[in-house]
Design a protein around this motif. Structure first.
Motif, short mmCIF file in Angstrom:
data_model
loop_
_atom_site.label_atom_id
_atom_site.label_comp_id
_atom_site.label_asym_id
_atom_site.label_seq_id
_atom_site.Cartn_x
_atom_site.Cartn_y
_atom_site.Cartn_z
N MET A 57 16.33 36.49 82.12
CA MET A 57 16.16 35.06 82.33
C MET A 57 17.46 34.32 82.07
O MET A 57 17.64 33.23 82.55
N ASP A 58 18.37 34.94 81.34
CA ASP A 58 19.62 34.27 81.02
C ASP A 58 20.50 34.10 82.24
O ASP A 58 21.29 33.17 82.31
N ARG A 59 20.40 35.00 83.20
CA ARG A 59 21.28 34.96 84.36
C ARG A 59 20.85 33.90 85.37
O ARG A 59 21.69 33.33 86.06
N ILE A 60 19.57 33.65 85.51
CA ILE A 60 19.09 32.65 86.48
C ILE A 60 19.07 31.30 85.79
O ILE A 60 18.41 31.11 84.78
N ARG A 61 19.80 30.34 86.35
CA ARG A 61 19.91 29.03 85.73
C ARG A 61 18.72 28.15 86.06
O ARG A 61 18.00 27.71 85.19
N HIS A 117 16.52 43.30 89.97
CA HIS A 117 15.79 44.02 88.93
C HIS A 117 15.06 43.04 88.01
O HIS A 117 13.91 43.26 87.66
N TRP A 118 15.72 41.95 87.64
CA TRP A 118 15.11 40.98 86.75
C TRP A 118 13.89 40.33 87.39
O TRP A 118 12.84 40.18 86.77
N VAL A 119 14.00 39.92 88.67
CA VAL A 119 12.89 39.26 89.36
C VAL A 119 11.71 40.22 89.50
O VAL A 119 10.56 39.85 89.27
N GLU A 120 11.98 41.46 89.88
CA GLU A 120 10.89 42.43 90.03
C GLU A 120 10.23 42.74 88.70
O GLU A 120 9.01 42.89 88.63
N LEU A 121 11.00 42.82 87.64
CA LEU A 121 10.45 43.14 86.32
C LEU A 121 9.68 41.96 85.73
O LEU A 121 8.56 42.13 85.24
N PHE A 122 10.25 40.77 85.79
CA PHE A 122 9.64 39.62 85.13
C PHE A 122 8.41 39.10 85.87
O PHE A 122 7.39 38.79 85.27
N PHE A 123 8.49 38.99 87.22
CA PHE A 123 7.39 38.42 87.99
C PHE A 123 6.44 39.48 88.55
O PHE A 123 5.38 39.14 89.05
N GLY A 124 6.82 40.75 88.53
CA GLY A 124 5.96 41.80 89.05
C GLY A 124 5.80 41.73 90.56
O GLY A 124 4.71 41.97 91.08
N VAL A 125 6.86 41.43 91.28
CA VAL A 125 6.82 41.31 92.74
C VAL A 125 7.82 42.30 93.34
O VAL A 125 8.60 42.92 92.62
N ARG A 126 7.77 42.46 94.66
CA ARG A 126 8.72 43.34 95.35
C ARG A 126 9.69 42.50 96.15
O ARG A 126 9.29 41.72 97.02
N SER A 171 3.94 35.59 95.89
CA SER A 171 4.49 34.28 95.59
C SER A 171 4.69 34.19 94.08
O SER A 171 3.95 34.80 93.31
N ILE A 172 5.72 33.47 93.68
CA ILE A 172 6.00 33.30 92.26
C ILE A 172 5.98 31.81 91.95
O ILE A 172 6.22 30.98 92.83
N PRO A 173 5.67 31.44 90.72
CA PRO A 173 5.74 30.02 90.37
C PRO A 173 7.20 29.58 90.40
O PRO A 173 8.09 30.37 90.06
#
Length: 92
Positions: free
Chosen positions: A1-5, A37-46, A83-85
């Protein structure tokens, strides 16, 4: 989460939400594989595709001294049927 502003909400990015593409600003030193990797891990999406471009900082003046804001990178992430929030907006 630190990398995405923060998430970017412009006319074009809102139009891209209909195509399942999410736009956000990330730190300039982060790589595509880290963000994927962060998006797939945190939100559980592909994540099926990622586009990125680097944006230069804007020139700012403080009295006689000319400065510049930080450079940053903008990522457009395409998801496969999920979809992600939306991420938090930038504080103004």
């Amino acid at each position: 989460m630190d990398r995405i502003r923060y998430a970017v909400f412009t006319d074009n990015s809102i139009w891209l939400l209909g195509k399942n593409q999410y736009t956000s600003n990330v730190e300039s030193g982060s790589t595509r594989t880290e963000i994927k990797h962060w998006v797939e891990l945190f939100f559980g999406v592909r994540v099926i595709a990622m586009n990125s471009h680097r944006l230069r900082g804007k020139a700012r003046r403080m009295g006689r001294i000319m400065g510049q804001t930080m450079h940053y990178r903008r990522m457009i992430i395409t998801l496969q049927g999920y979809s992600i929030p939306p991420l938090r907006k930038k504080r103004t």
